[in-house]
Design an enzyme around this catalytic site. Sequence first.
Site, PDB file in Angstrom:
ATOM      1  N   SER A 131       0.814  -1.227   0.000  1.00 30.96           N
ATOM      2  CA  SER A 131       0.000   0.000   0.000  1.00 30.96           C
ATOM      3  C   SER A 131       0.841   1.268   0.000  1.00 30.96           C
ATOM      4  O   SER A 131       1.913   1.328   0.618  1.00 30.96           O
ATOM      5  CB  SER A 131      -0.875  -0.025   1.259  1.00 30.96           C
ATOM      6  OG  SER A 131      -1.442   1.236   1.497  1.00 30.96           O
ATOM      7  N   GLU A 133       0.230   3.610   1.775  1.00 38.43           N
ATOM      8  CA  GLU A 133       0.322   4.035   3.175  1.00 38.43           C
ATOM      9  C   GLU A 133       1.710   3.767   3.745  1.00 38.43           C
ATOM     10  O   GLU A 133       2.106   4.365   4.743  1.00 38.43           O
ATOM     11  CB  GLU A 133      -0.742   3.310   4.011  1.00 38.43           C
ATOM     12  CG  GLU A 133      -2.133   3.857   3.831  1.00 38.43           C
ATOM     13  CD  GLU A 133      -2.299   5.272   4.388  1.00 38.43           C
ATOM     14  OE1 GLU A 133      -2.042   5.467   5.574  1.00 38.43           O
ATOM     15  OE2 GLU A 133      -2.678   6.158   3.617  1.00 38.43           O
ATOM     16  N   TYR A 155      -1.560  -0.126  10.729  1.00 38.59           N
ATOM     17  CA  TYR A 155      -1.825  -0.770   9.434  1.00 38.59           C
ATOM     18  C   TYR A 155      -0.610  -0.627   8.517  1.00 38.59           C
ATOM     19  O   TYR A 155      -0.161  -1.612   7.909  1.00 38.59           O
ATOM     20  CB  TYR A 155      -3.049  -0.113   8.784  1.00 38.59           C
ATOM     21  CG  TYR A 155      -3.237  -0.465   7.315  1.00 38.59           C
ATOM     22  CD1 TYR A 155      -3.900  -1.623   6.922  1.00 38.59           C
ATOM     23  CD2 TYR A 155      -2.760   0.380   6.307  1.00 38.59           C
ATOM     24  CE1 TYR A 155      -4.073  -1.941   5.578  1.00 38.59           C
ATOM     25  CE2 TYR A 155      -2.929   0.069   4.964  1.00 38.59           C
ATOM     26  CZ  TYR A 155      -3.587  -1.098   4.609  1.00 38.59           C
ATOM     27  OH  TYR A 155      -3.755  -1.408   3.267  1.00 38.59           O
TER      28      TYR A 155
HETATM   29  P1  NAP Z   1     -11.420  -4.584   1.812  1.00 38.18           P
HETATM   30  O1  NAP Z   1     -12.599  -4.261   0.941  1.00 38.18           O
HETATM   31  O2  NAP Z   1     -11.373  -4.044   3.200  1.00 38.18           O
HETATM   32  O3  NAP Z   1     -11.314  -6.175   1.873  1.00 38.18           O
HETATM   33  C1  NAP Z   1     -10.485  -6.825   2.793  1.00 38.18           C
HETATM   34  C2  NAP Z   1     -10.747  -8.305   2.720  1.00 38.18           C
HETATM   35  O4  NAP Z   1      -9.895  -8.973   3.661  1.00 38.18           O
HETATM   36  C3  NAP Z   1     -12.190  -8.715   3.063  1.00 38.18           C
HETATM   37  O5  NAP Z   1     -12.570  -9.766   2.216  1.00 38.18           O
HETATM   38  C4  NAP Z   1     -12.067  -9.231   4.489  1.00 38.18           C
HETATM   39  O6  NAP Z   1     -13.039 -10.172   4.837  1.00 38.18           O
HETATM   40  C5  NAP Z   1     -10.697  -9.899   4.400  1.00 38.18           C
HETATM   41  N1  NAP Z   1     -10.071 -10.144   5.699  1.00 38.18           N
HETATM   42  C6  NAP Z   1      -9.937  -9.301   6.744  1.00 38.18           C
HETATM   43  N2  NAP Z   1      -9.292  -9.919   7.755  1.00 38.18           N
HETATM   44  C7  NAP Z   1      -9.048 -11.192   7.345  1.00 38.18           C
HETATM   45  C8  NAP Z   1      -8.446 -12.316   7.951  1.00 38.18           C
HETATM   46  N3  NAP Z   1      -7.949 -12.263   9.183  1.00 38.18           N
HETATM   47  N4  NAP Z   1      -8.375 -13.478   7.248  1.00 38.18           N
HETATM   48  C9  NAP Z   1      -8.871 -13.549   5.985  1.00 38.18           C
HETATM   49  N5  NAP Z   1      -9.446 -12.508   5.361  1.00 38.18           N
HETATM   50  C10 NAP Z   1      -9.538 -11.347   6.033  1.00 38.18           C
HETATM   51  O7  NAP Z   1     -10.062  -4.164   1.110  1.00 38.18           O
HETATM   52  P2  NAP Z   1      -9.761  -3.802  -0.425  1.00 38.18           P
HETATM   53  O8  NAP Z   1      -9.975  -2.347  -0.616  1.00 38.18           O
HETATM   54  O9  NAP Z   1     -10.427  -4.779  -1.293  1.00 38.18           O
HETATM   55  O10 NAP Z   1      -8.177  -4.016  -0.461  1.00 38.18           O
HETATM   56  C11 NAP Z   1      -7.615  -5.288  -0.724  1.00 38.18           C
HETATM   57  C12 NAP Z   1      -6.220  -5.350  -0.136  1.00 38.18           C
HETATM   58  O11 NAP Z   1      -5.408  -4.316  -0.694  1.00 38.18           O
HETATM   59  C13 NAP Z   1      -6.144  -5.157   1.373  1.00 38.18           C
HETATM   60  O12 NAP Z   1      -5.087  -5.957   1.874  1.00 38.18           O
HETATM   61  C14 NAP Z   1      -5.796  -3.683   1.534  1.00 38.18           C
HETATM   62  O13 NAP Z   1      -5.124  -3.479   2.753  1.00 38.18           O
HETATM   63  C15 NAP Z   1      -4.902  -3.467   0.333  1.00 38.18           C
HETATM   64  N6  NAP Z   1      -4.885  -2.133  -0.250  1.00 38.18           N
HETATM   65  C16 NAP Z   1      -6.050  -1.493  -0.552  1.00 38.18           C
HETATM   66  C17 NAP Z   1      -6.007  -0.261  -1.171  1.00 38.18           C
HETATM   67  C18 NAP Z   1      -7.270   0.478  -1.557  1.00 38.18           C
HETATM   68  O14 NAP Z   1      -7.192   1.697  -1.821  1.00 38.18           O
HETATM   69  N7  NAP Z   1      -8.403  -0.200  -1.666  1.00 38.18           N
HETATM   70  C19 NAP Z   1      -4.762   0.326  -1.494  1.00 38.18           C
HETATM   71  C20 NAP Z   1      -3.602  -0.381  -1.187  1.00 38.18           C
HETATM   72  C21 NAP Z   1      -3.660  -1.619  -0.581  1.00 38.18           C
HETATM   73  P3  NAP Z   1     -14.483  -9.767   5.467  1.00 38.18           P
HETATM   74  O15 NAP Z   1     -15.394  -9.563   4.284  1.00 38.18           O
HETATM   75  O16 NAP Z   1     -14.840 -10.933   6.280  1.00 38.18           O
HETATM   76  O17 NAP Z   1     -14.275  -8.518   6.286  1.00 38.18           O
HETATM   77  O1  F7E Z   2      -9.270   7.990   4.231  1.00 38.18           O
HETATM   78  C1  F7E Z   2      -9.744  11.406   5.540  1.00 38.18           C
HETATM   79  C2  F7E Z   2      -8.795  10.509   6.287  1.00 38.18           C
HETATM   80  O2  F7E Z   2     -10.218   5.885   5.144  1.00 38.18           O
HETATM   81  C3  F7E Z   2      -8.803   8.892   3.259  1.00 38.18           C
HETATM   82  C4  F7E Z   2      -7.366   1.999   2.581  1.00 38.18           C
HETATM   83  O3  F7E Z   2      -7.873   1.287   1.479  1.00 38.18           O
HETATM   84  O4  F7E Z   2      -6.210   3.544   1.147  1.00 38.18           O
HETATM   85  C5  F7E Z   2      -7.177   3.468   2.185  1.00 38.18           C
HETATM   86  O5  F7E Z   2      -6.744   4.180   3.337  1.00 38.18           O
HETATM   87  C6  F7E Z   2      -8.574  10.257   3.899  1.00 38.18           C
HETATM   88  C7  F7E Z   2      -7.768  10.207   5.194  1.00 38.18           C
HETATM   89  O6  F7E Z   2      -8.612   5.818   3.184  1.00 38.18           O
HETATM   90  C8  F7E Z   2     -13.032  10.995   7.030  1.00 38.18           C
HETATM   91  O7  F7E Z   2      -8.265  11.159   7.441  1.00 38.18           O
HETATM   92  C9  F7E Z   2     -11.743  12.641   6.452  1.00 38.18           C
HETATM   93  O8  F7E Z   2      -6.806  11.221   5.162  1.00 38.18           O
HETATM   94  O9  F7E Z   2     -10.877   6.624   2.814  1.00 38.18           O
HETATM   95  P1  F7E Z   2      -9.844   6.531   3.865  1.00 38.18           P
HETATM   96  P2  F7E Z   2      -7.059   5.736   3.565  1.00 38.18           P
HETATM   97  O10 F7E Z   2      -6.834   6.026   4.986  1.00 38.18           O
HETATM   98  O11 F7E Z   2      -6.317   6.565   2.573  1.00 38.18           O
HETATM   99  C10 F7E Z   2      -4.902   3.027   1.471  1.00 38.18           C
HETATM  100  C11 F7E Z   2      -4.024   3.162   0.250  1.00 38.18           C
HETATM  101  C12 F7E Z   2      -4.954   1.658   2.037  1.00 38.18           C
HETATM  102  O12 F7E Z   2      -4.018   0.872   1.852  1.00 38.18           O
HETATM  103  C13 F7E Z   2      -6.036   1.373   3.027  1.00 38.18           C
HETATM  104  O13 F7E Z   2      -6.247  -0.028   3.162  1.00 38.18           O
HETATM  105  O14 F7E Z   2      -9.847  10.810   4.247  1.00 38.18           O
HETATM  106  N1  F7E Z   2     -11.085  11.496   6.131  1.00 38.18           N
HETATM  107  N2  F7E Z   2     -12.932  12.363   7.012  1.00 38.18           N
HETATM  108  C14 F7E Z   2     -11.856  10.456   6.464  1.00 38.18           C
HETATM  109  N3  F7E Z   2     -11.674   9.120   6.328  1.00 38.18           N
HETATM  110  C15 F7E Z   2     -12.654   8.290   6.745  1.00 38.18           C
HETATM  111  N4  F7E Z   2     -12.501   6.948   6.582  1.00 38.18           N
HETATM  112  N5  F7E Z   2     -13.806   8.776   7.311  1.00 38.18           N
HETATM  113  C16 F7E Z   2     -14.051  10.125   7.481  1.00 38.18           C
HETATM  114  O15 F7E Z   2     -15.100  10.542   7.989  1.00 38.18           O
END
Ligand code: NAP
Ligand code: F7E
Length: 334
Positions: A131, A133, A155
């Site tokens: 990520s 992050e 995370y």
């Molecule tokens: P998501 O919608 O939150 O999906 C996470 C998945 O992981 C869900 O299917 C969840 O199952 C499963 N999970 C959670 N804990 C688990 C465990 N202990 N054992 C097995 N499965 C588990 O995330 P996403 O947005 O699709 O992202 C996919 C991956 O890419 C994640 O690893 C995330 O951290 C990473 N990532 C996401 C982004 C982004 O912007 N979306 C960017 C960079 C990296 P449940 O349905 O049971 O909760």
């Molecule tokens: O926050 C701000 C918050 O929770 C984005 C995950 O998929 O992408 C995701 O992480 C921004 C942050 O995503 C609210 O403070 C303001 O600056 O949508 P988010 P994230 O933290 O960027 C990365 C790449 C991953 O890897 C992660 O798994 O929005 N913000 N107000 C808020 N965020 C949330 N959630 N809720 C608010 O009310």
Amino acid sequence: MATKKALISGITGQDGSYLTELLLEKNYDVFGIVRVKSKFDAERIEYFKKTPSALSRLHLIYGDLTDSEFIKKTIKEIQPDEFYNLGAQSSIKESFNSPEYTCDSAGMGTLHCLEAIRIHSPRTRFYQASSSEMFGKVTETPQKETTPFNPRSPYACAKVFGYWITKNYREAFHIFASNGILFNHDSPRRGENFVTRKITLAAARIKHGLQDKLYLGNLDAKRDWGYAKEYVEAMWMLLQQKEPDDFVIATGETHSVQEFLESAFSYAGLDWKKYVEIDSNNFRPTEVDMVMGDASKAKRVLGWEPKTTFKELVKIMVDADMRLIEAEAQDKKK
Ligand code: NAP
Ligand code: F7E
């Protein structure tokens, strides 16, 4: 050629559902790890219901990434050609409340997968969901594969471990293991606790008179937002290369939360200032102020580049939530 087998952890998540669609279209047999308590989100499986032939190539296995014996047994039995490790507790905010569980799933969970491959199926190709992050408090802009990590949440610390252990198993044991360093990617299937979806759902509910206020946190944070459906194509491409390697996947643009809010509400015909209030509970103890990725290596080597613009993503998400809430409102009237 024999049908390829792919194993996906996190199949019920946003990316897992898009990746499953992509792999079924490519004729893979798809095996998905589903947590025992998890519900396979109905909204995310519309495609499978419409295509029964694809359903017969989708196999769900109940288990958890924190259970190393389960992961070993699963990999031994399936012998997948490809393993996409997308499972993790993926909310940054939640990772401050549950740091240990976050590290168990996102960090140690990755090691469990790699150990299982090393012992039982060393020819399996491994994709790690790394990520942006990990860059955290960024030390250069744009961020690329060589930018130092500076994580700002439990995370992100867990994902840094996942990144390095993936690289280590590649170097030490010659496993085909690659990191996709994905910047934010969202879609109508995004979880409701992430800011983009929270905003687009609120716009739809306010428009239909079902919500009065939207409580948010830091509106100044900037993210590089792309469309999830395109990002899972990059995951697949990473595992089709001759050699394993690490790639940044991003749009190269950065926008603030406020810009997303303004765009979504104005597209919905609303003035966001009338509805949004700031709630300090939505702030994080440490914030990532800004990220912006440089995906030129992915373009050069994989031939991958983003197609959907920021404005188009906003429209896709608002349109989908308008349809969803309208259908819900109709159902309530019946
Ligand atoms: P998501 O919608 O939150 O999906 C996470 C998945 O992981 C869900 O299917 C969840 O199952 C499963 N999970 C959670 N804990 C688990 C465990 N202990 N054992 C097995 N499965 C588990 O995330 P996403 O947005 O699709 O992202 C996919 C991956 O890419 C994640 O690893 C995330 O951290 C990473 N990532 C996401 C982004 C982004 O912007 N979306 C960017 C960079 C990296 P449940 O349905 O049971 O909760
Ligand atoms: O926050 C701000 C918050 O929770 C984005 C995950 O998929 O992408 C995701 O992480 C921004 C942050 O995503 C609210 O403070 C303001 O600056 O949508 P988010 P994230 O933290 O960027 C990365 C790449 C991953 O890897 C992660 O798994 O929005 N913000 N107000 C808020 N965020 C949330 N959630 N809720 C608010 O009310």
